[in-house]
Design a protein around this motif. Structure first.
Motif, PDB file in Angstrom:
ATOM      1  N   VAL A 203       0.838  -1.202   0.000  1.00 43.23           N
ATOM      2  CA  VAL A 203       0.000   0.000   0.000  1.00 43.23           C
ATOM      3  C   VAL A 203       0.870   1.248   0.000  1.00 43.23           C
ATOM      4  CG1 VAL A 203      -1.840   1.260   1.196  1.00 43.23           C
ATOM      5  CG2 VAL A 203      -1.771  -1.252   1.295  1.00 43.23           C
ATOM      6  N   HIS A 204       0.628   2.122  -0.970  1.00 35.19           N
ATOM      7  CA  HIS A 204       1.290   3.422  -0.997  1.00 35.19           C
ATOM      8  C   HIS A 204       0.389   4.422  -0.296  1.00 35.19           C
ATOM      9  CE1 HIS A 204       3.687   6.816  -2.252  1.00 35.19           C
ATOM     10  NE2 HIS A 204       2.591   7.406  -2.704  1.00 35.19           N
ATOM     11  N   VAL A 205       0.883   4.973   0.812  1.00 34.76           N
ATOM     12  CA  VAL A 205       0.144   5.991   1.567  1.00 34.76           C
ATOM     13  C   VAL A 205       0.650   7.354   1.112  1.00 34.76           C
ATOM     14  CG1 VAL A 205      -0.462   6.855   3.857  1.00 34.76           C
ATOM     15  CG2 VAL A 205      -0.046   4.407   3.523  1.00 34.76           C
ATOM     16  N   ARG A 211       3.227  15.799   5.373  1.00 32.95           N
ATOM     17  CA  ARG A 211       3.920  14.633   5.933  1.00 32.95           C
ATOM     18  C   ARG A 211       4.442  13.788   4.780  1.00 32.95           C
ATOM     19  NH1 ARG A 211      -0.952  14.817   9.139  1.00 32.95           N
ATOM     20  NH2 ARG A 211      -0.514  15.431  11.288  1.00 32.95           N
ATOM     21  N   PRO A 212       5.586  13.139   4.963  1.00 33.89           N
ATOM     22  CA  PRO A 212       6.139  12.352   3.860  1.00 33.89           C
ATOM     23  C   PRO A 212       5.272  11.143   3.535  1.00 33.89           C
ATOM     24  CG  PRO A 212       7.386  11.977   5.875  1.00 33.89           C
ATOM     25  CD  PRO A 212       6.444  13.111   6.161  1.00 33.89           C
ATOM     26  N   PRO A 213       5.231  10.719   2.270  1.00 34.68           N
ATOM     27  CA  PRO A 213       4.498   9.496   1.920  1.00 34.68           C
ATOM     28  C   PRO A 213       5.241   8.287   2.478  1.00 34.68           C
ATOM     29  CG  PRO A 213       5.762  10.269   0.048  1.00 34.68           C
ATOM     30  CD  PRO A 213       5.913  11.318   1.113  1.00 34.68           C
ATOM     31  N   ARG A 214       4.572   7.161   2.496  1.00 32.36           N
ATOM     32  CA  ARG A 214       5.234   5.938   2.949  1.00 32.36           C
ATOM     33  C   ARG A 214       4.615   4.746   2.234  1.00 32.36           C
ATOM     34  NH1 ARG A 214       1.658   7.412   6.984  1.00 32.36           N
ATOM     35  NH2 ARG A 214       0.320   5.776   7.864  1.00 32.36           N
ATOM     36  N   ASP A 215       5.377   3.690   2.122  1.00 34.66           N
ATOM     37  CA  ASP A 215       4.904   2.433   1.551  1.00 34.66           C
ATOM     38  C   ASP A 215       4.888   1.387   2.647  1.00 34.66           C
ATOM     39  OD1 ASP A 215       4.621   3.143  -1.307  1.00 34.66           O
ATOM     40  OD2 ASP A 215       6.774   3.539  -1.141  1.00 34.66           O
ATOM     41  N   GLY A 311       4.276   5.756  10.377  1.00 32.69           N
ATOM     42  CA  GLY A 311       4.885   6.990   9.909  1.00 32.69           C
ATOM     43  C   GLY A 311       5.290   7.943  11.010  1.00 32.69           C
ATOM     44  N   HIS A 312       5.323   7.480  12.267  1.00 26.02           N
ATOM     45  CA  HIS A 312       5.740   8.340  13.372  1.00 26.02           C
ATOM     46  C   HIS A 312       7.251   8.547  13.355  1.00 26.02           C
ATOM     47  CE1 HIS A 312       1.799   7.375  15.405  1.00 26.02           C
ATOM     48  NE2 HIS A 312       1.958   8.627  15.762  1.00 26.02           N
ATOM     49  N   ALA A 313       7.683   9.696  13.804  1.00 23.38           N
ATOM     50  CA  ALA A 313       9.111   9.965  13.971  1.00 23.38           C
ATOM     51  C   ALA A 313       9.633   9.166  15.169  1.00 23.38           C
ATOM     52  CB  ALA A 313       9.348  11.449  14.196  1.00 23.38           C
ATOM     53  N   ALA A 314      10.954   8.924  15.180  1.00 21.52           N
ATOM     54  CA  ALA A 314      11.549   8.108  16.240  1.00 21.52           C
ATOM     55  C   ALA A 314      11.368   8.734  17.618  1.00 21.52           C
ATOM     56  CB  ALA A 314      13.037   7.906  15.958  1.00 21.52           C
TER      57      ALA A 314
END
Length: 339
Positions: A203-205, A211-215, A311-314
């Motif tokens: 899934v491509h979000v 916010r940056p995209p994510r897969d 997609g959360h930051a560390a």
């Protein structure tokens, strides 16, 4: 007998020469720039968020009426409708709604040159007044959205309506849970961005709100009723989707819309579905995101894997708050200490 005081003639408005008018106009502009410069950054950011919600409300209203009015129409009816929408759809606390009213009216004036009628703001705060007296609504501003559980998703599945709308609803909330997605991200999903592979779904979000995209990958579930992969494939086939928005409106007659659902539309489906199923807590769009994180953690998944999905930051305090909640009973300090 009281002496009658003659009515004084109205003062004649001052007439300024062009040079004076130019100086006065320049001072008005300078005053606006100065006030804007000293306005706290958080206030400016808050006003921007308020206007973004106003835009979302207008999108939501346009989706239901078939006509999207210009966001600069900040009228009495629209502003009262905004209050009701924030209360019933966004489940906002009354204090937050009050701030949103101010943010919209200030932004309309300063950024768009629209002077909001006083009767509009008076009516909006009149609609807000009884909400400020409701303890349950006041409590909305305290605490996070409840995390959805697989058991609650099972309840929602069993109570979903028949037909195309029911297939969409199941796929929507299970996909939201599976990708740990925000409502805006679920709204932005594209059918051609969800690919079937042997293990499940790639899934491509898309990027939303800068916010940056994510897969991410969504694996097959063990329970067919709560498997996001099966739910998506069933909805996709029934709706005949090959490209375009992944989740779309379905009319009461079962007709599929061409446009995608708005973020508030996605959230409304989740909340309505949970209420229909008799779920004990009020689930919101964010409940799917929180639910995935806590459920995944309880299943022993690593933090970096969970963060890659959500997609959360560390260093996100929100993320670590979810992890802490999931770990409450893991090696609890009070467990097995000889009591």
């Amino acid at each position: 007998m009281t002496d009658l005081v003659p009515i004084q003639p109205a003062a004649t408005p001052a007439v300024y020469d062009p040079a004076t008018l130019a100086v006065l106009a320049a001072m008005e502009q300078a005053a606006e720039e100065h006030l804007d410069a000293i306005r706290p950054h958080n206030t400016k950011r808050g006003y921007a968020n308020d206007w973004a919600l106003w835009e979302e409300f207008n999108d939501w209203l346009g989706e239901r009426t078939g006509h999207r009015v210009a966001s600069t129409h900040v009228t009495k009816g629209m502003l009262v409708g905004f209050v009701v929408w924030l209360d019933t759809i966004k489940l906002a606390a009354p204090a937050s709604i009050d701030r949103r009213i101010t943010g919209v009216t200030v932004t309309a004036r300063k950024e768009h040159g629209v002077e909001v009628p006083k009767e509009a703001t008076v009516a909006a705060r009149k609609a807000l007044k009884p909400l400020k007296l409701d303890p349950d609504r006041i409590a909305r501003g305290r605490g996070k959205a409840p995390a959805a559980t697989p058991a609650q998703l099972q309840q929602m599945y069993a109570a979903a309506p028949a037909g195309l709308a029911g297939l969409r609803d199941r796929a929507l909330w299970l996909m939201a849970f599976g990708i740990a997605g925000r409502s805006a991200e679920v709204s932005a999903l594209r059918a051609d961005g969800i690919q079937l592979v042997s293990e499940g779904l790639d899934v491509h979000v898309p990027s939303v709100k800068q916010r940056p995209p994510r897969d991410v990958v969504v694996a097959y579930g063990k329970n067919p009723d709560t498997c996001p992969v099966r739910a998506w494939l069933t909805w996709k086939a029934a709706a005949g989707l090959t490209s375009g928005p992944a989740f779309r409106p379905v009319s009461v007659h079962g007709h599929l819309g061409a446009d995608g659902l708005t973020p508030s539309g996605c959230q409304e489906i989740i909340s309505r579905s949970a209420e229909r199923a008799g779920v004990a807590v009020r689930l919101t769009g964010h409940s799917m995101r929180a639910g995935f994180i806590t459920t995944s953690r309880k299943a022993g998944k690593r933090e970096e894997k969970i963060r890659a999905q959500s997609g959360h930051a560390a260093n996100s305090p929100v993320f670590w708050g979810y992890i802490q909640e999931a770990d409450r009973w893991v090696d609890a300090a009070s467990d097995d200490i000889g009591l």
